[in-house]
Design an enzyme around this catalytic site. Structure first.
Site, mmCIF file in Angstrom:
data_model
loop_
_atom_site.group_PDB
_atom_site.id
_atom_site.type_symbol
_atom_site.label_atom_id
_atom_site.label_comp_id
_atom_site.label_asym_id
_atom_site.label_seq_id
_atom_site.Cartn_x
_atom_site.Cartn_y
_atom_site.Cartn_z
ATOM 1 N N ARG A 55 0.843 -1.194 0.000
ATOM 2 C CA ARG A 55 0.000 0.000 0.000
ATOM 3 C C ARG A 55 0.873 1.237 0.000
ATOM 4 O O ARG A 55 1.777 1.366 0.828
ATOM 5 C CB ARG A 55 -0.852 0.054 1.282
ATOM 6 C CG ARG A 55 -1.972 -0.891 1.313
ATOM 7 C CD ARG A 55 -2.974 -0.527 2.378
ATOM 8 N NE ARG A 55 -2.418 -0.144 3.668
ATOM 9 C CZ ARG A 55 -3.154 0.255 4.685
ATOM 10 N NH1 ARG A 55 -4.460 0.336 4.568
ATOM 11 N NH2 ARG A 55 -2.595 0.564 5.833
ATOM 12 N N ASP A 69 0.763 -3.725 12.117
ATOM 13 C CA ASP A 69 1.168 -4.067 10.749
ATOM 14 C C ASP A 69 1.530 -5.551 10.704
ATOM 15 O O ASP A 69 2.538 -5.984 11.271
ATOM 16 C CB ASP A 69 2.375 -3.219 10.330
ATOM 17 C CG ASP A 69 2.708 -3.421 8.862
ATOM 18 O OD1 ASP A 69 2.683 -2.439 8.113
ATOM 19 O OD2 ASP A 69 2.986 -4.578 8.465
ATOM 20 N N ASP A 121 5.050 -6.563 9.341
ATOM 21 C CA ASP A 121 6.125 -6.264 10.293
ATOM 22 C C ASP A 121 6.101 -7.225 11.477
ATOM 23 O O ASP A 121 7.161 -7.620 11.981
ATOM 24 C CB ASP A 121 5.998 -4.816 10.802
ATOM 25 C CG ASP A 121 6.437 -3.808 9.748
ATOM 26 O OD1 ASP A 121 7.243 -4.192 8.867
ATOM 27 O OD2 ASP A 121 5.973 -2.661 9.803
ATOM 28 N N THR A 174 -1.400 7.489 -0.299
ATOM 29 C CA THR A 174 -2.716 7.372 -0.949
ATOM 30 C C THR A 174 -3.499 6.139 -0.470
ATOM 31 O O THR A 174 -4.701 6.048 -0.704
ATOM 32 C CB THR A 174 -2.544 7.231 -2.470
ATOM 33 O OG1 THR A 174 -1.844 5.999 -2.718
ATOM 34 C CG2 THR A 174 -1.733 8.380 -3.045
HETATM 35 O O1 LIG Z 1 -6.881 -3.396 2.561
HETATM 36 P P1 LIG Z 1 -5.692 -2.518 2.335
HETATM 37 O O2 LIG Z 1 -5.949 -1.101 2.749
HETATM 38 O O3 LIG Z 1 -5.168 -2.614 0.935
HETATM 39 O O4 LIG Z 1 -4.568 -2.992 3.355
HETATM 40 C C1 LIG Z 1 -4.266 -4.327 3.546
HETATM 41 C C2 LIG Z 1 -2.894 -4.631 3.038
HETATM 42 O O5 LIG Z 1 -1.924 -3.956 3.840
HETATM 43 C C3 LIG Z 1 -0.973 -4.917 4.301
HETATM 44 O O6 LIG Z 1 0.079 -5.046 3.420
HETATM 45 P P2 LIG Z 1 1.252 -3.949 3.332
HETATM 46 O O7 LIG Z 1 0.935 -2.908 2.307
HETATM 47 O O8 LIG Z 1 1.558 -3.450 4.712
HETATM 48 O O9 LIG Z 1 2.451 -4.781 2.742
HETATM 49 P P3 LIG Z 1 3.345 -5.889 3.496
HETATM 50 O O10 LIG Z 1 2.528 -7.145 3.544
HETATM 51 O O11 LIG Z 1 4.528 -5.998 2.608
HETATM 52 O O12 LIG Z 1 3.681 -5.374 4.869
HETATM 53 C C4 LIG Z 1 -1.794 -6.176 4.400
HETATM 54 O O13 LIG Z 1 -1.009 -7.328 4.480
HETATM 55 C C5 LIG Z 1 -2.643 -6.111 3.160
HETATM 56 O O14 LIG Z 1 -2.029 -6.611 2.007
HETATM 57 O O1 LIG Z 2 -4.115 -2.580 10.307
HETATM 58 C C1 LIG Z 2 -3.523 -2.859 9.249
HETATM 59 C C2 LIG Z 2 -3.943 -2.363 8.002
HETATM 60 C C3 LIG Z 2 -3.276 -2.738 6.880
HETATM 61 N N1 LIG Z 2 -2.218 -3.560 6.987
HETATM 62 C C4 LIG Z 2 -1.809 -4.042 8.178
HETATM 63 O O2 LIG Z 2 -0.840 -4.809 8.250
HETATM 64 N N2 LIG Z 2 -2.466 -3.684 9.283
HETATM 65 MG MG LIG Z 3 2.690 -4.249 6.035
#
Ligand SMILES: O=P(O)(O)OC[C@H]1O[C@H](OP(=O)(O)OP(=O)(O)O)[C@H](O)[C@@H]1O
Ligand SMILES: O=c1cc[nH]c(=O)[nH]1
Ligand SMILES: [Mg+2]
Length: 210
Positions: free
Chosen positions: A105, A201, A204, A109
């Site tokens: 994400r 997160d 993380d 945005t």
């Molecule tokens: O419904 P959304 O608003 O799209 O958010 C959800 C997304 O955010 C997180 O990924 P992130 O972008 O943190 O990537 P990561 O898994 O690499 O940490 C999560 O694992 C989803 O993929």
């Molecule tokens: O709460 C949240 C939202 C998006 N992605 C995450 O990992 N946690």
């Molecule tokens: Mg993430």
């Protein structure tokens, strides 16, 4: 709640979700318990797999016993956090194929950015189970489902551990033909798009990157 949204009400799943929500749950425990949750969720998600009667011979006599038939499976994690759900699912169906959709994400945005995709070639003939622990705004899940559909997937389930009401609504509206499974639907999103109360997160916490 819409017909195509299923909330897991199993007490073991609920208990384990509470364990990983805690800020005191460290990386090792988070990873282990997220894997256990995924396995329990997989058990429920695969409840409607079709079986057929197959002749087998016990040490005593011949009989017909049910065995899995029909559609083969593809588990598709949304990178990175979705990786934490793959092994739990595979422990139930070790011969399933695994595809990957890379999505992060944009922090400003909140729009999903795709950076990697690799799916099994025969994806159209498989039941596709997309996994991602978090369904927040729903942007990543919506884009991932669009992508696997463009590659030919016809039967799709989306499985998450935690969701926000906005994300569930967006995904269910955009893709009324798929089943959406969540461990819990939390209260709301904060101004940074994080689920409240949530678990932080997920990527993380699984990989220990913060
Ligand atoms: O419904 P959304 O608003 O799209 O958010 C959800 C997304 O955010 C997180 O990924 P992130 O972008 O943190 O990537 P990561 O898994 O690499 O940490 C999560 O694992 C989803 O993929
Ligand atoms: O709460 C949240 C939202 C998006 N992605 C995450 O990992 N946690
Ligand atoms: Mg993430």
């Amino acid at each position: 709640m819409r017909d195509n949204v299923i909330i897991f009400d199993h007490p073991l799943i609920q208990h384990k979700i509470s364990l990983i929500r805690s800020k005191d749950c460290g990386t090792r425990e988070f990873r282990t318990v997220a894997g256990e949750i995924s396995m329990l969720m997989g058990y429920e998600v695969m409840r409607d797999l079709e079986t057929e009667l197959v002749e087998i011979e016990t040490p005593l006599e011949k009989m017909k016993g049910p065995m899995l038939k029909g559609k083969k499976l593809a588990i598709v994690p949304i990178l990175r956090a979705g990786l934490g759900m793959v092994d739990g699912m595979l422990s139930l169906v070790p011969s399933a194929k695994v595809g990957h959709v890379g999505m992060y994400r944009d922090e400003e945005t909140l729009e999903p950015k795709e950076y990697y995709c690799k799916l099994p070639e025969d994806i159209s003939q498989r039941l596709v189970i997309i996994v991602d622990p978090m369904l927040a705004t729903g942007g990543s899940a919506d884009a991932a489902v669009d992508f696997v559909k463009k590659q030919g997937a016809e039967q799709i389930k989306f499985v998450s551990i935690l969701a926000a009401p906005e994300g569930v609504e967006r995904l269910a509206q955009a893709h009324p033909d798929i089943s959406i499974y969540c461990g819990a639907v939390d209260r709301e999103l904060n101004e940074h798009g994080y689920i409240l109360p949530g678990l932080g997160d997920a990527g993380d916490r699984i990989f220990g990157t913060k």
